[in-house]
Design an enzyme around this catalytic site. Sequence first.
Site, PDB file in Angstrom:
ATOM      1  N   CYS A 188       0.759  -1.079   0.119  1.00 13.18           N
ATOM      2  CA  CYS A 188       0.001  -0.079  -0.069  1.00 13.18           C
ATOM      3  C   CYS A 188       1.012   1.180   0.096  1.00 13.18           C
ATOM      4  O   CYS A 188       1.504   1.632   0.913  1.00 13.18           O
ATOM      5  CB  CYS A 188      -0.796   0.043   1.300  1.00 13.18           C
ATOM      6  SG  CYS A 188      -1.927   1.388   1.318  1.00 13.18           S
ATOM      7  N   GLU A 243      -4.044   1.493  -5.899  1.00 17.61           N
ATOM      8  CA  GLU A 243      -3.237   0.188  -6.218  1.00 17.61           C
ATOM      9  C   GLU A 243      -2.951   0.227  -7.956  1.00 17.61           C
ATOM     10  O   GLU A 243      -3.954   1.195  -8.462  1.00 17.61           O
ATOM     11  CB  GLU A 243      -3.545  -1.125  -6.095  1.00 17.61           C
ATOM     12  CG  GLU A 243      -2.419  -2.230  -6.340  1.00 17.61           C
ATOM     13  CD  GLU A 243      -1.376  -1.810  -5.666  1.00 17.61           C
ATOM     14  OE1 GLU A 243      -0.423  -1.390  -6.305  1.00 17.61           O
ATOM     15  OE2 GLU A 243      -1.080  -2.061  -4.432  1.00 17.61           O
TER      16      GLU A 243
END
Length: 254
Positions: free
Chosen positions: A2, A111
């Site tokens: 992340c 993402e």
Amino acid sequence: MCGRFALTASPKEVDATFSLPDLEAFPPRYNIAPTQPILMVTAGEPRAPGSNLPDRISLLVRWGLIPAWVKDTRDFPLLLNARSETAAEKSSFRAAMRHRRALIPASGFYEWRQIGGKRVQAYWIRPRHGGVIAFAGLMETYAEPGGSEMDTGAILTTSASSDIVHLHDRMPVVIQQQDFSRWLDCRFQEPRHVADLLRPAEPGFFEPVPVSDLVNKVANTGPEIQARVEPQSEPPKPERKNSAPASHAQMTLF
């Protein structure tokens, strides 16, 4: 992993989820990046009978954990994420896993789909049914050589769920609300007692939304970076000639 996330929920919504009645007001944040302040929730001090101490406290920490034993931060990598499978054994995270587990309020994360190591499409990955969620976090207070202290933190990651594994093989650990107290209880719950919480989100929990490349720039902080776009199609793969055998060796810090 992340590397960007968002917290667009209001302080009232965060309070309702995390029980933080004294939470100070803050604006929505659509593009939270490494080294920026992030909101963390930890367990409050042990309460005596009749005490009005809060069960949980909130604080701002720098995203990028620095272990207490680091001598020179210039020679130390930025620890944004910690692999949940090994955090309890790694020297960088072991103490925080035992003594300073935290929750990180979030509205979702970003993402990128990659081709040949190049980012070709950004995705805003949000809970399908909305609301504020909690990433599993670790906190460490770093004492700088000059004597000042800085609270730092990292996000724990796990294997990606079926919803997003086509984008990346890792994702943040999401702690469900009914498990908040157990995760935060570092007095009686050792890392082995909460290991069952370090699992991928259930299938269907997240929804990946294709967005523009505005999120790539930290300076872009408005809601437009979460607007849905038509995903880019994959370019044709060029033919490879006289290529050397692929190497399966991989280096990892964690």
